[in-house]
Design an enzyme around this catalytic site. Sequence first.
Site, PDB file in Angstrom:
ATOM      1  N   LYS A 118     -78.721  14.888 -32.013  1.00  0.00           N
ATOM      2  CA  LYS A 118     -78.228  16.032 -32.781  1.00  0.00           C
ATOM      3  C   LYS A 118     -77.304  15.624 -33.924  1.00  0.00           C
ATOM      4  O   LYS A 118     -77.326  16.226 -34.999  1.00  0.00           O
ATOM      5  CB  LYS A 118     -77.523  17.020 -31.850  1.00  0.00           C
ATOM      6  CG  LYS A 118     -78.482  17.754 -30.919  1.00  0.00           C
ATOM      7  CD  LYS A 118     -77.748  18.815 -30.109  1.00  0.00           C
ATOM      8  CE  LYS A 118     -78.702  19.648 -29.275  1.00  0.00           C
ATOM      9  NZ  LYS A 118     -79.413  18.867 -28.263  1.00  0.00           N
ATOM     10  N   GLU A 202     -68.102  21.200 -31.448  1.00  0.00           N
ATOM     11  CA  GLU A 202     -68.265  22.189 -32.504  1.00  0.00           C
ATOM     12  C   GLU A 202     -67.369  23.393 -32.228  1.00  0.00           C
ATOM     13  O   GLU A 202     -67.006  23.668 -31.075  1.00  0.00           O
ATOM     14  CB  GLU A 202     -69.703  22.714 -32.551  1.00  0.00           C
ATOM     15  CG  GLU A 202     -70.723  21.803 -33.136  1.00  0.00           C
ATOM     16  CD  GLU A 202     -72.104  22.438 -33.140  1.00  0.00           C
ATOM     17  OE1 GLU A 202     -72.989  21.847 -33.783  1.00  0.00           O
ATOM     18  OE2 GLU A 202     -72.303  23.497 -32.507  1.00  0.00           O
ATOM     19  N   ARG A 294     -91.868  19.876 -31.460  1.00  0.00           N
ATOM     20  CA  ARG A 294     -93.012  20.141 -30.586  1.00  0.00           C
ATOM     21  C   ARG A 294     -93.417  21.600 -30.734  1.00  0.00           C
ATOM     22  O   ARG A 294     -92.744  22.371 -31.421  1.00  0.00           O
ATOM     23  CB  ARG A 294     -92.621  19.880 -29.127  1.00  0.00           C
ATOM     24  CG  ARG A 294     -91.369  20.655 -28.713  1.00  0.00           C
ATOM     25  CD  ARG A 294     -91.060  20.577 -27.247  1.00  0.00           C
ATOM     26  NE  ARG A 294     -89.729  21.072 -26.921  1.00  0.00           N
ATOM     27  CZ  ARG A 294     -89.392  22.346 -26.813  1.00  0.00           C
ATOM     28  NH1 ARG A 294     -90.299  23.285 -27.029  1.00  0.00           N
ATOM     29  NH2 ARG A 294     -88.162  22.705 -26.506  1.00  0.00           N
TER      30      ARG A 294
END
Length: 499
Positions: A118, A202, A294
């Site tokens: 990420k 975050e 995906r």
Amino acid sequence: MMKKRLLIANRSEIAIRIIRSAHKLGMYAIVFRSDKEQDALYLKFADEIIDAKDADDEKPIFLNQQKIVDLAVQHNIDLIHPGYGFLSENPDFAALCIANNINFIGPSPELIRDMGLKTVAKHMAVEAGLPLVPGSEGPVANAQDAKEFADKIGYPVILKASAGGGGRGMRIVEKPETIERNFKAAYDEALAAFGNGDIFIEKYLQNPKHLEFQILGDKHGNVIHLGERECSLQRKHQKIIEEAPSASVTSKMREEMGAMAVRFAQKIGYYSAGTIEYIMDEDGSYYFMEMNTRIQVEHPVTEMITGVDLVDWQIKIALDEKLTLKQEDIKINGWAIECRVNTEDPQNRFSPQTGFIDKINFPQNSSVRLETGFLSGSIVTPYFDSMIAKIIVHGADREDVINKTLNALYNFNIIGLKTTVPFCIAVLKHPDFINATYTTRWVDKVYTPDMLENEDDEVIAALAATIMYASEYLQLQGDIPAYKNDALNVWVLNKRLNY
């Protein structure tokens, strides 16, 4: 010319879905039979079955990348479609396929690896001009560093596994004194789940919406988006109801967010199907969250409103075909909702249910698309995910599709296991869903099990059992045909038994 041999390294409804596309494209569809699910429905649709012989293996065939590739080589496989889950976003598996001259249906191993990390993905998103939620630029070294960073951006914060997904390695921290404990828990869970304990931090948006833009890119630099899906209705950080488009996205926002998604995909050289995930704050601000490399569980709602077959295009792109679709060709037609039917007890913290499905009856309607890997008599094992079906409904507009979805859910019946269908009904009838004000926190903050309680539940369950047993008794007497779940004919039984 010999037919291409496509191996589906997956199971249940997604395997059947991919088989459908393989046959449409003139390919030979091959699947694995796992000893952990020997009579699965998807096996009946394949052209060829490879016995995995995984009864004594530590993990099922779908997680054993070396064994998958070894068997694929032995059976002269041309392409492998990983579906979703399992190894679908494992860069090592994609690389192993390519190293053995097998065409992996998906993006390159390098892109899968970059998007799976990420912090790397976010750095690349910033370079493409996408906005980010305030947070650390990379993993934080320890709990003390996490606390110092949290003090700067303010509480609450969220700790996330850098290599994570599905809610694993994720912790919300409301106050400074709990950050050390939560950091350790997130690290340990991430390390166990992904082999990578890196944690980043975050600012935590307290009532956000989860939006994702579907993209398609080919190997020749062409990329388009197919609009957004809203996936805010989640439990345990996993989606359960999705809709497309989102009532929270204006035409102008759709154009802006879609253009950003396309720009990002072009900048990183992305090809295949993928999704750019955004998180939206209560004031309408939106931020890049991650990219999934995906096909998604909820891809059918996009197919329903655009008419584009995403799995077909995945396969064609893997075969080096150019996208013939332009952005101006993509039109949104109506509205679609997908409800995931999981064998879980929504009145008991969504605890998984395993065992025998005595009877199951699915809705039959031209507005309904059903994706399932289970029928009456199927066994839900503890080895795999609890989702047994997806009910996807299309309507002229949002109000129409909500009504049609409720009708479809009312016409779903199952005896043997509890499912999330009553939960889905309660959600679709709730003012927060009707008004499109629900957020990712809805289940945690609003939902209570008593929303599902019905004073007649026990009476209805007893009546259903009585009908089934009475029918079986009468069948033995040669008096009436066998009981069928799709026709609980109380009136006939009442007449025959003189109730």
